[in-house]
Write a protein that holds these residues in place. Sequence first.
Motif, PDB file in Angstrom:
ATOM      1  N   ALA B 322       6.822  -5.097   2.268  1.00  0.00           N
ATOM      2  CA  ALA B 322       6.968  -3.856   3.030  1.00  0.00           C
ATOM      3  C   ALA B 322       7.241  -2.656   2.119  1.00  0.00           C
ATOM      4  O   ALA B 322       6.838  -1.549   2.426  1.00  0.00           O
ATOM      5  N   ALA B 336       4.211  -7.083   6.862  1.00  0.00           N
ATOM      6  CA  ALA B 336       5.128  -6.867   5.736  1.00  0.00           C
ATOM      7  C   ALA B 336       4.738  -7.685   4.522  1.00  0.00           C
ATOM      8  O   ALA B 336       4.943  -7.279   3.391  1.00  0.00           O
ATOM      9  N   MET B 348       3.120  -3.839  10.699  1.00  0.00           N
ATOM     10  CA  MET B 348       3.250  -2.580   9.946  1.00  0.00           C
ATOM     11  C   MET B 348       2.057  -1.655  10.175  1.00  0.00           C
ATOM     12  O   MET B 348       1.576  -1.008   9.255  1.00  0.00           O
ATOM     13  N   ARG B 360       7.826   0.622   8.176  1.00  0.00           N
ATOM     14  CA  ARG B 360       8.214   0.120   6.856  1.00  0.00           C
ATOM     15  C   ARG B 360       9.646   0.503   6.542  1.00  0.00           C
ATOM     16  O   ARG B 360      10.456  -0.312   6.112  1.00  0.00           O
TER      17      ARG B 360
END
Lengths: 612, 427
Positions: B322, B336, B348, B360
Amino acid sequence: MKVKPVNQSAKSGPASPAYPQPVLGNPAATLMESGVGNCFPGLEFDLRQLDVRFFPGLVFAFPGITQNGPDGTQGAQLVYVNTGDDPIFLEDRKWIHDLANTLNGEQGGALGGGQWYLHWVEQGGNRIELYDNIIWQNTVTKTPYEGEIAWWIIRLIQIDPDPDFADLTIALTQRDENGQPSGHPVVLKGKRRAYLDDEGMIPDVYRPGELTASMCSPWTHDFRDCACQYWASNHPDVALGEVQDPQQLADHTDDLDAAQAVTFLDWMRRRSDPARDIAAQPTIELARPMRYDPYEINLHWEELDFVLQGQETSGTFKPDREDLNEDPYPDLAALIHDLSHNLARFEFSLAMEYLYAFFSLRAPDDVSPEQERDWPGLTNDLRAARQLILSVAISEMTHLRWVNQTLWTLHDMHPGYGPYLPVVAPAPGVPGEDDEIRPSQLRIATQKVIGEFVEVERPGGDLDTEYAKMVHYMREHPGQFPPGLDQLAVRIDSDGLNHYQKFRDVLRILDPYSGCPDVYLRPLTEAAPDDPRAQPALALLDAIVAHLRSGYSAEAATAQSNAARLASQDEITTARDLMHQLYDAAEVLARDHDLGVPFFAHAGQYEAASRG
Amino acid sequence: MADGGNRPGPEAHLASNLLLVAETAGIYALDPDDMAEVAGRLNAGLPVLADLGLDTDAPLPVIAPGPVRALALTVSQACNMACTYCYAAGGSFGGPETRMTEATAFAAIDRLIGDAPPGGAVKIAFMGGEPMLARPLILASVRYAREHAAARAVQVGFSITTNGTLLTEADADFLAEQGFTVTVSLDGGRETNDRLRPMRGGAGSFERVANRLAPLLARADRIPLTARVTVTPKNINIRQVVGDLSSLGFSSVGVSPMLTSPTGDGALKPSDFSTLLDEMIATGEDWLAATEAQQPHAFSNLATAVQELHRGKARSHGCGAARDYLAVDASGRYSACHRFVNDPLGAMGDLDDGIDHAGRARFLAERRVEAQSECARCWARKLCGGGCHQEVLHVGRPACDYVRGWLDFALHAYGRLLVSRPDLFDA
């Protein structure tokens, strides 16, 4: 107990532990080239465009990657070759002759056909190719760097201080349809162009518009896609609103006053918003709900106000200059007389008056902690007020030079008026309130005196009108003046508004202390002309005046020879160094002895010199 | 030596004469005369750093995540193997088997390179499933990335994690030419591997892998090559496994214990951890002995650990997931890391709407070791960084005693090498 650090973190010390995450270089915002107008006021051009002419005689463009990916056209593209209007080819140096011969010969001829690209640059034995080599199935493919990278490389080329030393070699090649370099390279030897000297940018090299050519321009609608809030860097971020309500006036100013509103508004705010006059916000995030996004300007541009002199205006501007309807000067002789007998001297006198007032303000460093406690903000207020007054004084010195430049230009064009004589001397009087001439005098920066400075610089006042008259005359009689000369007068005139606003700011800044002058003013008295403590400063002033005179004379002669140009630069540089010394001497005199420099003590001597 | 039962203390940890400061990961040598007193105070839970002049109130700065610099392309969510414990559940991550399209891969590469600063560097990891099932896409992606990165003067590095069963001579040439870092998943010698890593038809995979690895091993001078071992109760004899793989030709073998699997099958149980630690330490002693004798040894876990200790970087996260690294799956969704594919806990954003940078930042803020209450009193918190996000979110932290035991051993090993092999460490 004692410990010895072992690993790298421990060796860096407990107070500076290793960062938990890697930090990659400087943030982008610290790079000059990533700045936008908001962060770097005065950014009116694209820095990268300076390098389109990094090599004498050649003009490049730096295209990036097209939307379909690298198609082999990216990099440093040669736009054209021209030795004709590049002023560097007027210089008499061997490498310049050689380069001109090459460019006007077979190799230069080759560059005239097809599309050429910069292939490599070499300096000091280091050669950098503008290509990345990729190995693919045992063959090497060359991928051209995109324009931005090419520019980065070019930007790193250095300038050897010896103007005769050609230390830069470049090669240009053409490319095949796959973007691979092909054919025989054209190799050129030369020198990186200097685009700055001590005076700022060297203007003759670039064509009008060239330095802004790559920027977002509202009239080409580029700004529709501008995601960086860059659109356009030269629009006003904030402007003063129109004032309808007299209660909103800051001080005793009236409706004709150019800077009467006190609250800055976001120029991009939504005019339909009920809160249309709320103050500008400090960040884009805070402002966003209240302002148009750049792309919306397409629909709403008509709502954005014109901004004149920092203030929004909805009406049609009518200059209040009825006296300009008739010719302000009977003839050119009268104009030249006005320049040399009045205007140049006014500028000199005002510069000295402002400097004297400047030194009468206490230095920020002199404020004791107790005083700062009793008068919170005093240190910063003094710093701001001094900075403002000094900037106006320096601006007047610049005007003195411009008036002299106008004079030597006119004498050069009209030899019948005799030779040019530098005018570096004070006037016995300067325009004051109600257009009366008052005697030039050195006074400390009381609110009353600053108020008089405001009056001198007031738009529409006597001084302002003088330059407006000159501009008017120059434009009415274009044949008597070289093109563009009126711009000098326009610049002096528009600086006046700037001075006026700065002095108004000084008034406002110092207002809280006006009841206790001791807090911000030095008990300054003008030193007697024969006071030994003032002699060093006076000697410096004499020398400055002398160097300015000889510098102006030499500069007036620069059209004739390069030697004169160099001499003028030396004189001006010397004068500037002396000005710094005078600054220090005057500061010591004021701080340690409560004495002001008697700037007009040798006025007669300066006057005599100016009469030749 | 390592007792594994060292009481967790928040301020510092003592391993022979080396004092590890928990918060900064700084390591200091104690005067021998002071060791007993410091050990006593640490055991009693009393403060020691103030007296040593090592206490600091300055918290480490929290730094906003920068651009993503590494991307895992899940080029194939399908696999030709059927490992019982795989986090990807047979390669498909519990969804239908899919392969990434060129358009998706190219779009992800565009974004990665576009966000990189010119002159910077990015990494692209080809993951699966078994990535070599998508060989043409890998070739096309490498070429595409090379061209686009070259024009922006961005360096691009590649890596691939493969089961090795599909590799050809031409593949090995390609991987060498393009400078790939190659990780081969193998769980041990023939017998171990075939039990744990059967082919889909049920046949053993070792023979096949061993044959297929020859072209790679033949280019070991040009391809950084590592074997990665997933440790389960069935191959917990790590010393043997590392030895077997080393004999096969790997100069680097890394092991990672299996804490969670989608089926619950094959994961280590709490009762296995002391055996695991003993095996790791035994293998580590082998590596130490070899290293002190200037001999090569493949066990990379300890080699990495001592270098990390020497760097002493205080970690707020166990890995770069991330923060520096994201995975993108066949449908263009970011997660991530490669272990979070198809897992909403690590979602994400996607290629259409872009990387979810707020997501994030949120993920990283929530997963910081400083935000984990159970880590607050652990001396190893800034070395471990709180563990693997994916494992923690799904099974918690069952193996902390093992982790501390291993790090304590690594600290002792670091202390030994500082004396016997100082040349291994940068100043």
